[in-house]
Design a protein around this motif. Structure first.
Motif, PDB file in Angstrom:
ATOM      1  N   ASP A   1       0.821  -1.208   0.000  1.00  0.00           N
ATOM      2  CA  ASP A   1       0.000   0.000   0.000  1.00  0.00           C
ATOM      3  C   ASP A   1       0.860   1.264   0.000  1.00  0.00           C
ATOM      4  O   ASP A   1       0.440   2.306  -0.491  1.00  0.00           O
ATOM      5  N   LYS A   2       2.067   1.147   0.537  1.00  0.00           N
ATOM      6  CA  LYS A   2       2.962   2.309   0.631  1.00  0.00           C
ATOM      7  C   LYS A   2       3.983   2.363  -0.509  1.00  0.00           C
ATOM      8  O   LYS A   2       4.744   3.322  -0.617  1.00  0.00           O
ATOM      9  N   TYR A   3       4.009   1.339  -1.319  1.00  0.00           N
ATOM     10  CA  TYR A   3       4.994   1.251  -2.406  1.00  0.00           C
ATOM     11  C   TYR A   3       4.680   2.294  -3.475  1.00  0.00           C
ATOM     12  O   TYR A   3       3.532   2.443  -3.888  1.00  0.00           O
ATOM     13  N   ASP A   4       5.690   3.006  -3.925  1.00  0.00           N
ATOM     14  CA  ASP A   4       5.489   4.044  -4.938  1.00  0.00           C
ATOM     15  C   ASP A   4       6.109   3.592  -6.262  1.00  0.00           C
ATOM     16  O   ASP A   4       7.323   3.694  -6.462  1.00  0.00           O
ATOM     17  N   ALA A   5       5.279   3.082  -7.147  1.00  0.00           N
ATOM     18  CA  ALA A   5       5.767   2.573  -8.438  1.00  0.00           C
ATOM     19  C   ALA A   5       6.347   3.680  -9.309  1.00  0.00           C
ATOM     20  O   ALA A   5       7.171   3.413 -10.183  1.00  0.00           O
ATOM     21  N   LYS A   6       5.943   4.907  -9.067  1.00  0.00           N
ATOM     22  CA  LYS A   6       6.457   6.018  -9.886  1.00  0.00           C
ATOM     23  C   LYS A   6       7.959   6.207  -9.693  1.00  0.00           C
ATOM     24  O   LYS A   6       8.621   6.788 -10.545  1.00  0.00           O
TER      25      LYS A   6
ATOM     26  N   HIS B   1      -5.253   5.332 -12.589  1.00  0.00           N
ATOM     27  CA  HIS B   1      -4.089   5.759 -11.813  1.00  0.00           C
ATOM     28  C   HIS B   1      -2.786   5.442 -12.540  1.00  0.00           C
ATOM     29  O   HIS B   1      -1.781   6.118 -12.340  1.00  0.00           O
ATOM     30  N   TRP B   2      -2.812   4.393 -13.351  1.00  0.00           N
ATOM     31  CA  TRP B   2      -1.600   3.953 -14.034  1.00  0.00           C
ATOM     32  C   TRP B   2      -1.383   4.643 -15.375  1.00  0.00           C
ATOM     33  O   TRP B   2      -0.258   4.694 -15.873  1.00  0.00           O
ATOM     34  N   LYS B   3      -2.437   5.149 -15.944  1.00  0.00           N
ATOM     35  CA  LYS B   3      -2.274   5.845 -17.223  1.00  0.00           C
ATOM     36  C   LYS B   3      -1.315   7.024 -17.105  1.00  0.00           C
ATOM     37  O   LYS B   3      -0.577   7.338 -18.040  1.00  0.00           O
ATOM     38  N   SER B   4      -1.305   7.655 -15.938  1.00  0.00           N
ATOM     39  CA  SER B   4      -0.410   8.807 -15.726  1.00  0.00           C
ATOM     40  C   SER B   4       1.051   8.384 -15.664  1.00  0.00           C
ATOM     41  O   SER B   4       1.951   9.228 -15.740  1.00  0.00           O
ATOM     42  N   SER B   5       1.318   7.051 -15.523  1.00  0.00           N
ATOM     43  CA  SER B   5       2.705   6.583 -15.430  1.00  0.00           C
ATOM     44  C   SER B   5       3.351   6.392 -16.791  1.00  0.00           C
ATOM     45  O   SER B   5       4.573   6.244 -16.873  1.00  0.00           O
ATOM     46  N   ILE B   6       2.564   6.378 -17.849  1.00  0.00           N
ATOM     47  CA  ILE B   6       3.109   6.054 -19.175  1.00  0.00           C
ATOM     48  C   ILE B   6       4.253   6.986 -19.588  1.00  0.00           C
ATOM     49  O   ILE B   6       5.272   6.514 -20.120  1.00  0.00           O
ATOM     50  N   PRO B   7       4.178   8.298 -19.336  1.00  0.00           N
ATOM     51  CA  PRO B   7       5.312   9.162 -19.708  1.00  0.00           C
ATOM     52  C   PRO B   7       6.592   8.916 -18.911  1.00  0.00           C
ATOM     53  O   PRO B   7       7.649   9.442 -19.274  1.00  0.00           O
TER      54      PRO B   7
ATOM     55  N   GLN C   1       4.069  -0.048 -22.581  1.00  0.00           N
ATOM     56  CA  GLN C   1       2.899  -0.210 -23.437  1.00  0.00           C
ATOM     57  C   GLN C   1       1.703  -0.499 -22.537  1.00  0.00           C
ATOM     58  O   GLN C   1       1.857  -1.111 -21.479  1.00  0.00           O
ATOM     59  N   LEU C   2       0.534  -0.069 -22.956  1.00  0.00           N
ATOM     60  CA  LEU C   2      -0.675  -0.283 -22.160  1.00  0.00           C
ATOM     61  C   LEU C   2      -1.714  -1.030 -22.982  1.00  0.00           C
ATOM     62  O   LEU C   2      -1.986  -0.685 -24.133  1.00  0.00           O
TER      63      LEU C   2
END
Length: 249
Positions: free
Chosen positions: A172-177, A202-208, A214-215
């Motif tokens: 829950d605290k892990y920051d994938a970004k 929430h994950w779409k914002s990680s693509i850049p 790829q999504l």
């Protein structure tokens, strides 16, 4: 290693499930893969069987990759298994050719909306996991009562139960970004469009964050699209793998 089961003879693919389910979540998907083209490797038990910290799970998987994979493996993970796929790609890039991340935590806290599990009777445990099934799946019938019994029985063990609680809090605290920009191999984010636990928005914002990302979104599925839509999941994964092999051989 006894914790893993392997079949086939080809490109190694390591499948990692999450906190609650064992290798059976991959059964329908892996049935589509050619066992002459791929070696299918699956963890036998839910991740809660192997430790109470993400760092413990990471070290176990690194040891496996170093000892049993000659070159590189493709790593596919669902939920916490997806988070570990990212972690491995960052920690041991020499052993990871590509990753598929499905419905992972790591983009903010998650809320199942059914309260926290409590150690209690088998009936209470089964009720909680029954409520969880309703939260995780669009098609409730893709998880049988027998599989629900397996999960309830698994978590009747106090150590595994406590491992689940501790791992859930850490995830829950892990920051994938923070980790996504460090990954150098191809990344497929493969999500159910109705995942309420770790929503794709929430994950779409990680693509850049990484040009390798790829999504692919699988319609009418929740937190475990490999169970609800196994053929679509397999097609997406195999197309991704073929593309990876074309550009990296």
């Amino acid at each position: 290693m006894k914790s893993f089961k392997s079949e086939g003879n080809g490109i190694p693919i390591l499948f990692i499930s999450g906190l609650f389910a064992g290798d059976w979540i991959w059964g329908d998907v892996t049935s589509y893969f050619s066992k002459t083209e791929y070696t299918i490797i699956r963890l036998r038990e839910p991740l809660s069987a192997y430790g109470h910290k993400i760092s413990e799970l990471r070290e176990m998987l690194i040891q496996f990759l170093n000892e049993f994979i000659e070159d590189k493996a493709i790593v596919i993970g669902n939920s916490l298994g997806g988070l570990l796929a990212m972690d491995l790609a960052s920690s041991i890039p020499k052993k990871v050719a590509a990753i598929v991340v499905s419905c992972a935590p790591g983009m903010g806290s998650t809320n199942l909306g059914i309260g926290s599990p409590k150690m209690g009777s088998k009936e209470e445990s089964k009720k909680w996991f029954g409520d969880l099934r309703e939260k995780l799946f669009v098609n409730q019938q893709c998880v049988t009562d027998e599989q629900l019994d397996l999960v309830s029985e698994f978590f009747s063990d106090r150590r595994r139960f406590l491992n689940m609680i501790r791992l859930a809090k850490e995830a829950d605290k892990y920051d994938a970004k923070l980790i996504l920009p460090k990954i150098k191999c191809p990344i497929l984010l493969l999500w159910g469009d109705q995942d309420e636990v770790s929503p794709i928005e929430h994950w779409k914002s990680s693509i850049p964050l990484n040009p390798q990302i790829q999504l692919k979104v699988i319609e009418n599925s929740g937190h475990s699209p490999m169970m609800e839509k196994p053929k679509e999941f397999w097609k997406s994964v195999e197309s991704f793998i073929k593309n990876v092999l074309v550009h990296h051989t």
